[in-house]
Scaffold this active site. Structure first.
Site, short mmCIF file in Angstrom:
data_model
loop_
_atom_site.label_atom_id
_atom_site.label_comp_id
_atom_site.label_asym_id
_atom_site.label_seq_id
_atom_site.Cartn_x
_atom_site.Cartn_y
_atom_site.Cartn_z
N PRO A 24 0.85 -1.19 0.00
CA PRO A 24 0.00 0.00 0.00
C PRO A 24 0.89 1.24 0.00
O PRO A 24 1.74 1.39 0.88
CB PRO A 24 -0.77 -0.13 1.32
CG PRO A 24 0.15 -0.92 2.22
CD PRO A 24 0.95 -1.82 1.32
N MET A 25 0.71 2.10 -1.00
CA MET A 25 1.56 3.29 -1.10
C MET A 25 0.71 4.52 -1.34
O MET A 25 -0.06 4.58 -2.30
CB MET A 25 2.58 3.11 -2.23
CG MET A 25 3.64 2.07 -1.92
SD MET A 25 4.81 1.84 -3.29
CE MET A 25 3.83 0.80 -4.39
N GLN A 78 -6.33 -0.75 3.61
CA GLN A 78 -5.57 -0.32 4.78
C GLN A 78 -6.18 0.96 5.36
O GLN A 78 -6.42 1.93 4.64
CB GLN A 78 -4.11 -0.06 4.43
CG GLN A 78 -3.26 0.25 5.65
CD GLN A 78 -1.83 0.58 5.31
OE1 GLN A 78 -1.52 1.70 4.94
NE2 GLN A 78 -0.93 -0.41 5.46
N CYS A 108 3.46 4.22 9.18
CA CYS A 108 3.72 5.42 8.40
C CYS A 108 4.56 6.42 9.20
O CYS A 108 4.19 6.79 10.32
CB CYS A 108 2.41 6.08 7.97
SG CYS A 108 2.68 7.59 6.99
N GLY A 209 10.55 -4.34 2.42
CA GLY A 209 11.74 -3.51 2.39
C GLY A 209 12.86 -4.08 1.55
O GLY A 209 13.34 -5.19 1.82
N GLY A 232 7.21 -2.72 -3.11
CA GLY A 232 6.65 -1.38 -3.15
C GLY A 232 7.22 -0.55 -4.27
O GLY A 232 6.79 -0.63 -5.42
N ARG A 233 8.24 0.24 -3.94
CA ARG A 233 8.76 1.21 -4.92
C ARG A 233 9.26 0.56 -6.20
O ARG A 233 9.17 1.16 -7.28
CB ARG A 233 9.88 2.02 -4.26
CG ARG A 233 9.37 3.03 -3.23
CD ARG A 233 10.51 3.71 -2.46
NE ARG A 233 11.19 2.78 -1.57
CZ ARG A 233 12.34 3.02 -0.97
NH1 ARG A 233 12.96 4.18 -1.20
NH2 ARG A 233 12.88 2.15 -0.15
#
Length: 354
Positions: A24-25, A78, A108, A209, A232-233
């Site tokens: 979730p971003m 989320q 966060c 991560g 994620g990224r």
């Protein structure tokens, strides 16, 4: 322990078909991003974090995030907040909208979130964090999960102290991003902490991560015993990274494939956000998609200057004419938008709106 990335696993009663979770971003995980992630191999996709206060106050933009399509499942929505009652109410609403899992953000690091007592700040308020998990778990029938960081300060081991207690309170799975909140996204994720957390709890742990390749995913799973990895990224504007991680297919996409995926992403995002919001929101994605040597930098810069998204589509089709056939194929396979569930269209009795 060797774990195949195509091997299914479970969160409570929810089967997840692959060992890759799409993170979730904020400002990224719109429905188009999630749908694309599922097509390229993510077993579980997640909404960006949604404010429980925004849900409670029927904020139009917040309710707009709670859009659930038939091709997104399993889907985690989320939520974040610092008040057990409000979080429980938000959880009931996102379950009604079709979430398969309710995830809570305890990680966060952004100041505008932590100053409200939410996000990573909850790691410093363990009793409140436990009360929130208990309230949410009681409020819904779907599994509830928690995403957290190692702690607020560098070197913190708070995640290991609070993790087992979160499970006792009702968490069916934990996701650990083993950076501190102070680190933000600098330095490296310390997955030795992930391994320790796995040894302390009897629910699946997701390792988040620095997972950017199949080799790293396999290495993290082997070293930690985690059930899955979160990407994620590395997947921003690059769904092919998910394919490489899940299937080992490292083939680079053609220009036509890149243009087609971006065009579909643009059109889906405009449908979700509206032209005005989408036009600005999409600009960062142009560089993400067209980078990696796929298109010349001047072309990327040209697209950013365009204010109308259909002008962007026109330029992409001119640069890669063969993309048109791929776009038609992708759009034909898309589920009927009429099958979507929108929270603001649910009966008032479900969510107390007016």
């Amino acid at each position: 322990m060797e774990t195949g990335l195509r091997q299914p696993w479970w969160i409570g009663g929810v089967e997840v078909p692959t060992r890759v979770v799409l993170a979730p971003m904020a400002g990224v995980s719109v429905q188009a991003f999630r749908r694309q992630g599922r097509r390229y191999g993510a077993g579980l996709v997640c909404s960006e974090m949604v404010s429980c206060a925004g849900i409670e106050h029927r904020n139009e933009r917040t309710l707009g995030y709670l859009r659930v399509g038939a091709d997104e499942h399993p889907l985690a929505i989320q939520i974040f907040g610092a008040e057990p009652r409000a979080m429980a109410e938000a959880a009931r609403m996102v379950e009604a909208a079709g979430a398969d899992i309710v995830d809570m953000n305890f990680g966060c690091p952004v100041r505008k979130v932590t100053k409200t007592g939410a996000g990573a700040h909850l790691l410093e308020e363990p009793e409140l964090a436990l009360a929130i998990v208990e309230a949410v778990a009681r409020a819904v029938t779907v599994p509830v999960t928690v995403k957290m960081r190692r702690g607020v300060e560098d070197g913190s081991r708070t995640c290991l102290e609070i993790g087992p207690r979160l499970v006792e309170a009702g968490a069916a799975s934990l996701t650990l991003h083993p950076r501190s909140a102070r680190q933000m996204y600098t330095g490296y994720a310390d997955h030795s902490l992930t391994a320790e957390l796995v040894s302390l709890v009897d629910v699946p742990v997701v390792a988040s991560g620095d997972v950017t390749s199949r080799a790293k995913a396999e290495g993290v799973l082997a070293a930690t015993g985690a059930a899955a990895v979160m990407v994620g990224r590395g997947a921003q504007g690059n769904p092919w990274a998910l394919r490489e991680i899940v299937d080992g297919d490292a083939a680079q996409p053609s220009r036509e494939e890149v243009a087609a995926e971006l065009i579909v992403f643009i059109r889906e995002t405009v449908r979700e956000l509206g032209e005005r919001r989408a036009s600005g929101f999409l600009k960062k994605f142009y560089a993400w998609y067209l980078g990696h040597g796929r298109f010349p930098k001047p072309f990327k810069n040209e697209l950013v200057q365009l204010s109308d998204t259909e002008d962007v589509v026109t330029r992409l089709l001119a640069a890669a004419p063969g993309a048109a056939e791929l776009v038609a194929r992708l759009e034909a396979a898309r589920p009927d938008p009429a099958d979507e569930v929108l929270l603001d269209q649910l009966p008032i009795s479900v969510y107390g709106g007016g």
